[in-house]
Scaffold this active site. Structure first.
Site, PDB file in Angstrom:
ATOM      1  N   GLY A  62       0.783  -1.232   0.000  1.00  0.00           N
ATOM      2  CA  GLY A  62       0.000   0.000   0.000  1.00  0.00           C
ATOM      3  C   GLY A  62       0.809   1.272   0.000  1.00  0.00           C
ATOM      4  CD  GLN A 122       3.769  -8.076   4.364  1.00  0.00           C
ATOM      5  OE1 GLN A 122       3.374  -9.212   4.143  1.00  0.00           O
ATOM      6  NE2 GLN A 122       2.949  -7.076   4.632  1.00  0.00           N
ATOM      7  CG  ASP A 125       9.187  -0.926  -3.311  1.00  0.00           C
ATOM      8  OD1 ASP A 125       9.917  -0.670  -2.328  1.00  0.00           O
ATOM      9  OD2 ASP A 125       7.951  -0.749  -3.301  1.00  0.00           O
ATOM     10  CG  HIS A 142       8.172 -10.756   1.123  1.00  0.00           C
ATOM     11  ND1 HIS A 142       6.943 -10.227   0.796  1.00  0.00           N
ATOM     12  CD2 HIS A 142       7.938 -11.582   2.172  1.00  0.00           C
ATOM     13  CE1 HIS A 142       6.020 -10.704   1.606  1.00  0.00           C
ATOM     14  NE2 HIS A 142       6.606 -11.529   2.454  1.00  0.00           N
ATOM     15  CB  CYS A 153      32.158 -12.192   3.223  1.00  0.00           C
ATOM     16  SG  CYS A 153      31.760 -10.945   1.966  1.00  0.00           S
ATOM     17  CB  CYS A 175      32.094 -10.924  -3.028  1.00  0.00           C
ATOM     18  SG  CYS A 175      32.344  -9.902  -1.570  1.00  0.00           S
TER      19      CYS A 175
END
Length: 191
Positions: A62, A122, A125, A142, A153, A175
């Site tokens: 929302g 949650q 974005d 998420h 690492c 990495c």
């Protein structure tokens, strides 16, 4: 905003298609009158203004729908429409070009006044991080479709582009932490 009416859904397009999505799809949305919203905002402001009061924020889709990012389970959500075998919405804006909403910035304002203790989200974005919320005060349940993590690492890399994979799979990058060089994996769930 950028003219993007025919864009793909990015992250959502990379998710596995599942028959049983679990949870409720297409639940009715309820709206309050402006008067009720104002009265409730005043109540919340009074609670927050008390000495020592802190806010723990739990956020979901929302707070990002107002900037053009569709939700998954709402009446016009991506999963709801797919379940009904209807066309899914096209983005009004790419995730890369989306800007934090008023709500994201209000949370940063609470942080700056010493009232916000933590945000649990949650959303995938990256808008909480783009709003200026420090990483150490944010739990992304998420994941984040802009983040990669080192498989050895655990160093995190937040990108200005959506990572190409989902489901904690190798991204093809390594990495760069001194002496590590291990593969990076995406940092987002695949339902």
């Amino acid at each position: 905003p950028i003219a993007t009416r025919n864009m793909s859904l990015g992250y959502a397009d990379r998710l596995k298609r599942k028959r049983n999505l679990g949870g409720q799809l297409g639940a009715t949305e309820y709206f309050e009158s402006a008067e009720n919203v104002k009265a409730k905002m005043e109540q919340i402001a009074q609670l927050i203004s008390k000495d020592g009061a802190k806010v723990f924020a739990f956020t979901g889709a929302g707070i990002s729908t107002s900037v053009g990012i569709p939700d998954f389970r709402g009446p016009s959500g991506i999963w709801t429409l797919r379940h009904k075998k209807k066309p899914v919405p096209k983005l009004d804006i790419t995730f890369e070009h989306a800007k934090p909403s008023f709500t994201h910035m209000a949370l940063v304002g609470l942080l700056q006044t010493g009232k916000l203790s933590w945000v649990c989200s949650q959303n995938v974005d990256c808008l909480h991080l783009r709003s200026g919320l420090p990483r150490q005060l944010l739990a992304e349940l998420h994941g984040n479709c802009f983040a990669e993590r080192c498989s050895a690492c655990r160093r995190e890399y937040v990108r200005d582009f959506q990572v190409e994979t989902v489901g904690f799979r190798p991204t093809g990058r390594a990495c760069t932490s001194h002496g590590c060089g291990a593969p990076l994996v995406d940092n987002v769930l695949d339902w």
